[in-house]
Design a protein around this motif. Structure first.
Motif, PDB file in Angstrom:
ATOM      1  N   THR A 114       0.881  -1.153  -0.154  1.00 58.10           N
ATOM      2  CA  THR A 114      -0.030   0.019  -0.116  1.00 58.10           C
ATOM      3  C   THR A 114       0.916   1.325   0.101  1.00 58.10           C
ATOM      4  O   THR A 114       0.542   2.486  -0.017  1.00 58.10           O
ATOM      5  CB  THR A 114      -0.714   0.023   1.182  1.00 58.10           C
ATOM      6  OG1 THR A 114      -0.098  -0.017   2.310  1.00 58.10           O
ATOM      7  CG2 THR A 114      -1.832  -1.322   1.143  1.00 58.10           C
TER       8      THR A 114
ATOM      9  N   ASP B  19     -11.308   0.393   4.585  1.00 53.10           N
ATOM     10  CA  ASP B  19     -10.550   1.279   3.581  1.00 53.10           C
ATOM     11  C   ASP B  19      -9.454   0.915   3.357  1.00 53.10           C
ATOM     12  O   ASP B  19      -8.924   0.952   2.044  1.00 53.10           O
ATOM     13  CB  ASP B  19     -10.673   2.737   4.284  1.00 53.10           C
ATOM     14  CG  ASP B  19     -11.998   3.332   4.327  1.00 53.10           C
ATOM     15  OD1 ASP B  19     -12.924   2.934   3.723  1.00 53.10           O
ATOM     16  OD2 ASP B  19     -11.976   4.392   5.128  1.00 53.10           O
TER      17      ASP B  19
ATOM     18  N   LEU C 130      -6.563  -3.844  -2.153  1.00 54.95           N
ATOM     19  CA  LEU C 130      -7.208  -4.732  -3.418  1.00 54.95           C
ATOM     20  C   LEU C 130      -7.008  -3.783  -4.710  1.00 54.95           C
ATOM     21  O   LEU C 130      -6.603  -4.349  -5.715  1.00 54.95           O
ATOM     22  CB  LEU C 130      -8.628  -4.993  -3.095  1.00 54.95           C
ATOM     23  CG  LEU C 130      -9.084  -5.935  -2.031  1.00 54.95           C
ATOM     24  CD1 LEU C 130     -10.473  -5.996  -1.708  1.00 54.95           C
ATOM     25  CD2 LEU C 130      -8.387  -7.427  -2.401  1.00 54.95           C
ATOM     26  N   LYS C 131      -7.158  -2.653  -4.412  1.00 61.86           N
ATOM     27  CA  LYS C 131      -6.831  -1.761  -5.742  1.00 61.86           C
ATOM     28  C   LYS C 131      -5.633  -1.766  -6.276  1.00 61.86           C
ATOM     29  O   LYS C 131      -5.379  -1.776  -7.428  1.00 61.86           O
ATOM     30  CB  LYS C 131      -7.590  -0.215  -5.419  1.00 61.86           C
ATOM     31  CG  LYS C 131      -9.007  -0.299  -5.175  1.00 61.86           C
ATOM     32  CD  LYS C 131      -9.207   1.622  -5.019  1.00 61.86           C
ATOM     33  CE  LYS C 131     -10.880   1.407  -4.709  1.00 61.86           C
ATOM     34  NZ  LYS C 131     -11.317   2.921  -4.415  1.00 61.86           N
ATOM     35  N   ARG C 132      -4.886  -1.477  -5.404  1.00 67.50           N
ATOM     36  CA  ARG C 132      -3.251  -1.691  -5.753  1.00 67.50           C
ATOM     37  C   ARG C 132      -2.885  -2.903  -6.184  1.00 67.50           C
ATOM     38  O   ARG C 132      -1.903  -3.212  -7.017  1.00 67.50           O
ATOM     39  CB  ARG C 132      -2.531  -1.199  -4.493  1.00 67.50           C
ATOM     40  CG  ARG C 132      -2.584  -0.041  -4.175  1.00 67.50           C
ATOM     41  CD  ARG C 132      -1.579   0.447  -2.871  1.00 67.50           C
ATOM     42  NE  ARG C 132      -1.823   1.741  -2.491  1.00 67.50           N
ATOM     43  CZ  ARG C 132      -1.194   2.655  -2.954  1.00 67.50           C
ATOM     44  NH1 ARG C 132      -0.060   2.660  -3.883  1.00 67.50           N
ATOM     45  NH2 ARG C 132      -1.329   4.090  -2.461  1.00 67.50           N
TER      46      ARG C 132
ATOM     47  N   ASP D 187      -9.846  -2.216   0.823  1.00 69.78           N
ATOM     48  CA  ASP D 187      -9.951  -1.624  -0.451  1.00 69.78           C
ATOM     49  C   ASP D 187      -8.937  -1.111  -1.175  1.00 69.78           C
ATOM     50  O   ASP D 187      -8.613  -1.181  -2.234  1.00 69.78           O
ATOM     51  CB  ASP D 187     -11.217  -0.855  -0.172  1.00 69.78           C
ATOM     52  CG  ASP D 187     -12.609  -1.345   0.050  1.00 69.78           C
ATOM     53  OD1 ASP D 187     -12.642  -2.470   0.045  1.00 69.78           O
ATOM     54  OD2 ASP D 187     -13.342  -0.616   0.515  1.00 69.78           O
ATOM     55  N   ASP D 188      -8.082  -0.355  -0.293  1.00 70.94           N
ATOM     56  CA  ASP D 188      -6.861   0.367  -1.277  1.00 70.94           C
ATOM     57  C   ASP D 188      -5.868  -0.819  -1.579  1.00 70.94           C
ATOM     58  O   ASP D 188      -5.296  -0.674  -2.459  1.00 70.94           O
ATOM     59  CB  ASP D 188      -6.147   1.189   0.084  1.00 70.94           C
ATOM     60  CG  ASP D 188      -5.099   1.898  -0.412  1.00 70.94           C
ATOM     61  OD1 ASP D 188      -4.948   2.042  -1.944  1.00 70.94           O
ATOM     62  OD2 ASP D 188      -4.302   2.384   0.352  1.00 70.94           O
TER      63      ASP D 188
ATOM     64  N   GLY E  23      -5.046  -4.779  -8.089  1.00 62.41           N
ATOM     65  CA  GLY E  23      -5.822  -5.012  -9.191  1.00 62.41           C
ATOM     66  C   GLY E  23      -6.957  -5.946  -9.088  1.00 62.41           C
ATOM     67  O   GLY E  23      -7.550  -6.350 -10.065  1.00 62.41           O
ATOM     68  N   HIS E  24      -7.351  -5.997  -7.912  1.00 64.45           N
ATOM     69  CA  HIS E  24      -8.617  -6.498  -7.480  1.00 64.45           C
ATOM     70  C   HIS E  24      -9.760  -5.512  -7.252  1.00 64.45           C
ATOM     71  O   HIS E  24      -9.455  -4.455  -7.070  1.00 64.45           O
ATOM     72  CB  HIS E  24      -8.456  -7.605  -6.311  1.00 64.45           C
ATOM     73  CG  HIS E  24      -7.551  -8.491  -6.559  1.00 64.45           C
ATOM     74  ND1 HIS E  24      -7.468  -9.401  -7.380  1.00 64.45           N
ATOM     75  CD2 HIS E  24      -6.289  -8.609  -5.972  1.00 64.45           C
ATOM     76  CE1 HIS E  24      -6.415 -10.134  -7.259  1.00 64.45           C
ATOM     77  NE2 HIS E  24      -5.461  -9.887  -6.448  1.00 64.45           N
ATOM     78  N   ALA E  25     -10.890  -5.999  -7.667  1.00 64.20           N
ATOM     79  CA  ALA E  25     -12.207  -5.269  -7.377  1.00 64.20           C
ATOM     80  C   ALA E  25     -12.362  -5.092  -5.930  1.00 64.20           C
ATOM     81  O   ALA E  25     -12.182  -6.037  -4.836  1.00 64.20           O
ATOM     82  CB  ALA E  25     -13.502  -5.752  -7.719  1.00 64.20           C
ATOM     83  N   PRO E  26     -12.883  -3.947  -5.228  1.00 64.13           N
ATOM     84  CA  PRO E  26     -13.238  -3.754  -3.791  1.00 64.13           C
ATOM     85  C   PRO E  26     -14.245  -4.676  -3.374  1.00 64.13           C
ATOM     86  O   PRO E  26     -15.063  -5.014  -4.080  1.00 64.13           O
ATOM     87  CB  PRO E  26     -13.462  -2.471  -3.816  1.00 64.13           C
ATOM     88  CG  PRO E  26     -12.965  -1.612  -5.003  1.00 64.13           C
ATOM     89  CD  PRO E  26     -13.168  -2.748  -6.140  1.00 64.13           C
TER      90      PRO E  26
END
Length: 417
Positions: A369, A400, A406-408, A403-404, A410-413
């Motif tokens: 992250t 949060d 997962l986004k990094r 979710d951060d 490349g996954h969906a939240p």
């Protein structure tokens, strides 16, 4: 109302009830303290020795005898207060020269043995019977005794007073000194008179009834209100009381009570010693208790038969555990559960293998992250959580952070409920 509005209303009501329950739990210590204080106050009032009975020697109210008692003590008279014939007899053995006052009421009467002993005592010592009740006169030997109103007016009330003169035929020195008596209520007519009667209802007809009569059993006085704190300074009441009751250094003040029944060898019924409202209140409380048992023990619906074993979805088990934590106000335990679940999900997402250490998880998450290891460890710190608001904020921060991550990667939240 539409079907869509019903769940919202139900949720609002449930939320209100939950908030009320939480408030009660939060203030339960003070509520218990308040209830305990009320119980202690009630107990103190019940065991209080303050004299509040009518004609009580320590009763400072308008219907008490406190002023008379203090005046007699100032005159050197020692008062011995008793509530049973046995106590009065024992006191007379200690002070055989004492005068006796029997303050009679319609609720309790002295025993026949006590009346006989006091009659013998009256042969050489003063005995004053204070009561406007014809039942006492009948117990003294006059079955035809009558209680008469002081006023011939049928519209007169019991609080109306009448001025009675001692009368020419009065032979009692205390009454002659008092000269007049202002009394309320009733006087009595009796055939027990041996030494004359004073304060007749009608001077022209002495047989119409008198407030003060001298008999072989002692002096009968039928106007106890004259010696109360309200009336003691009226007319000749003080002179009558001091000369009639202050003849000896010792004065046995006997008030018949329920103890007389037990003193005769008969067990007094507990119901006789209780106030009139005690038994109806007890019956009413028993009925309310039975109704409460029926309401709490009723079946809320038919028995549901399900095949075993019962399968419970994981979401329901998790929700039930969460509600248990909420009802118990277990904020710290809830925070530990959220933290453990978040670490488990992060370990699976980062593929760190089975049972990785917490430090390994936080370092890997911080690296992906872009945050510092110290900041990530602070995120999972639960020592600062004390209230529900802290718990909600902690859960949002964990969500949060995931979710951060997962986004990094490349996954969906994750989907939030």
């Amino acid at each position: 109302m539409s079907a869509a509005d019903q769940p919202a209303q139900t949720s609002t009501v449930r939320g209100t009830l939950d908030a009320l329950v939480q408030t009660l739990k939060r203030w339960q210590f003070w509520l218990l303290l308040l209830v305990f204080g009320a119980i202690v106050t009630l107990a103190v009032q019940l065991i209080s020795t303050e004299d509040t009975e009518r004609y009580g020697l320590e009763n400072t109210a308008l219907d008490g005898y406190a002023a008379l008692a203090r005046t007699l003590e100032d005159q050197g008279v020692e008062l011995h207060r008793t509530y049973s014939g046995a106590e009065a007899a024992a006191q007379l053995e200690e002070t055989p020269e004492a005068a006796v006052v029997v303050l009679h009421s319609s609720l309790h009467q002295p025993s026949d043995d006590t009346v006989e002993e006091l009659t013998e005592h009256a042969q050489g010592h003063p005995v004053i019977w204070i009561s406007p009740d014809a039942m006492l006169l009948a117990q003294l030997g006059d079955e035809q005794a009558q209680v008469l109103p002081i006023s011939e007016d049928p519209q007169a009330t019991s609080s109306q007073t009448m001025l009675l003169e001692a009368g020419e035929d009065c032979a009692i020195e205390a009454a002659q000194s008092a000269e007049s008596l202002e009394t309320t209520g009733e006087v009595f007519r009796t055939d027990l008179s041996r030494g004359g009667s004073c304060f007749p209802l009608s001077p022209q007809h002495p047989d119409a009834g008198s407030a003060l009569v001298e008999t072989e059993q002692g002096i009968l006085f039928g106007a106890p209100d004259a010696f109360t704190n309200r009336e003691i300074v009226t007319q000749g009441h003080a002179a009558l009381a001091l000369q009639m009751l202050g003849q000896r250094e010792d004065l046995v003040w006997y008030t018949p009570s329920g103890a007389d029944a037990a003193g005769d060898g008969q067990w007094a019924s507990p119901t006789e010693l209780l106030p009139d409202w005690a038994i109806p209140l007890t019956v009413w409380l028993l009925i309310c208790g039975l109704l409460l048992m029926l309401v709490q023990g009723r079946r809320h619906g038919p028995v549901i038969v399900e095949p075993l074993p019962v399968e419970v979805p994981a979401s329901e088990a998790a929700e039930g555990r969460a509600r248990m934590y909420q009802n118990a106000d277990a904020v710290h335990a809830s925070a530990r559960a959220l933290r453990a679940a978040a670490l488990l999900r992060l370990a699976r997402t980062l593929r760190l293998g089975p049972s990785p250490a917490e430090a390994v998880i936080t370092e890997a998450a911080a690296r992906h992250t872009g945050r510092s290891v110290h900041e990530t460890r602070q995120l999972f710190d639960i020592t600062h959580i004390r209230r529900n608001t802290d718990l909600v904020r902690f859960g949002q921060q964990l969500a949060d952070f995931e979710d951060d991550l997962l986004k990094r990667l490349g996954h969906a939240p994750r989907e939030r409920n």
